[in-house]
Motif scaffolding. Structure first.
Motif: not given
Length: 274
Positions: A81-83, A88-91, A108-124
């Motif tokens: 699903a990540a790939r 194909h996720g809409g960019g 292109r911000p410096q962004l902190l994902d403070l509740t990373a979990g399994l990192g799905r949103d951070g990777f996006i």
């Protein structure tokens, strides 16, 4: 993720040659006992409800034992699903891109994902161009995250776009409030992203298996304190991901929201994006 858990954990070794050393290393790093059995069927009945870290040829996974337990939870960035979402996720047309400002050309911000979990949103977010630091305070969840990134790095030699995304990701295993409080004004991120765990629904069969396990592992969330500190540290905005019909976090109304079918992004603007 929460600091503590009441759920008993053991580190399990599946019968795969060559993984005993890695399992032993994780056992020492996480201060968890090894579970000396060959399969889940060999676990004593008294242990059937526990969670177990499993080391096998697919990497590291977290699994609840027992006859009706959900399947294993594994962190994956290079495949599945990540790939598919990366390709194909809409960019920049995705709501998460609009919410964080990444839909803007050149931002292109410096962004902190403070509740990373399994990192799905951070990777996006990294795939959309952000320099992302993922913070995860629970050491077991962090171990899953680190394992997923390590396996993705092994595949990146054959996938240059994936390699570029991974170069934009940094990870930290620390309490997010503690991390924020160490930042100087010069170190503050452009955008802070929060995806706090929502309390489990009564119809637990509809909750994703990883959420069932995470609620057992990490206990209640404390995102209210995290939001307050985030608003004092972000340069441009704080973004909070919520279930579509959930109340706003800590009763604090956002500047505006982007609402989809199942998910809502609450945006707390602090100043105009560059």
């Amino acid at each position: 993720m929460s600091r503590s858990s009441s759920t008993k954990l053991s580190l399990a070794i599946w019968p795969r040659p060559g993984f005993e050393n890695r399992a032993g290393l994780l056992s020492r790093e996480l201060s968890l006992p090894l579970l000396p059995v060959a399969s889940a069927q060999d676990v004593p009945d008294t242990e059937q409800e526990q969670l177990t870290l499993v080391v096998d040829d697919g990497g590291l996974s977290l699994q609840q034992l027992g006859p009706k337990a959900p399947g294993p939870v594994r962190c994956e960035f290079a495949l599945g699903a990540a790939r598919h979402r990366r390709l194909h996720g809409g960019g920049r047309g995705q709501d998460i891109a609009k919410a964080t400002g990444l839909s803007r050309s050149g931002f292109r911000p410096q962004l902190l994902d403070l509740t990373a979990g399994l990192g799905r949103d951070g990777f996006i977010l990294a795939s959309l161009g952000a320099q992302v630091t993922m913070i995860e305070r629970n050491p077991v969840i962090y171990a899953l995250l680190a394992d997923g990134l390590s396996r993705a790095a092994d595949k990146a030699e054959e996938d240059p776009p994936l390699a570029e995304i991974l170069r934009r990701i940094n990870t930290v295993c620390q309490d997010s409030v503690d991390y924020l409080e160490t930042l100087t004004d010069q170190q503050c991120p452009d955008v802070i992203y929060l995806d706090p765990m929502f309390p489990p629904r009564e119809k637990s069969s509809k909750v994703k298996k990883e959420m069932q396990i995470f609620h057992q592992l990490v206990g209640p969330d404390d995102a209210g304190e995290l939001l307050a500190v985030s608003l004092s540290k972000a340069r441009y905005r704080v973004v909070v991901k919520r279930p579509a019909h959930a109340p706003v976090l800590e009763g604090r109304e956002p500047g505006y929201s982007l609402k989809g079918k199942s998910t809502r992004f609450d945006i707390y603007p602090l100043q105009k994006l560059p």
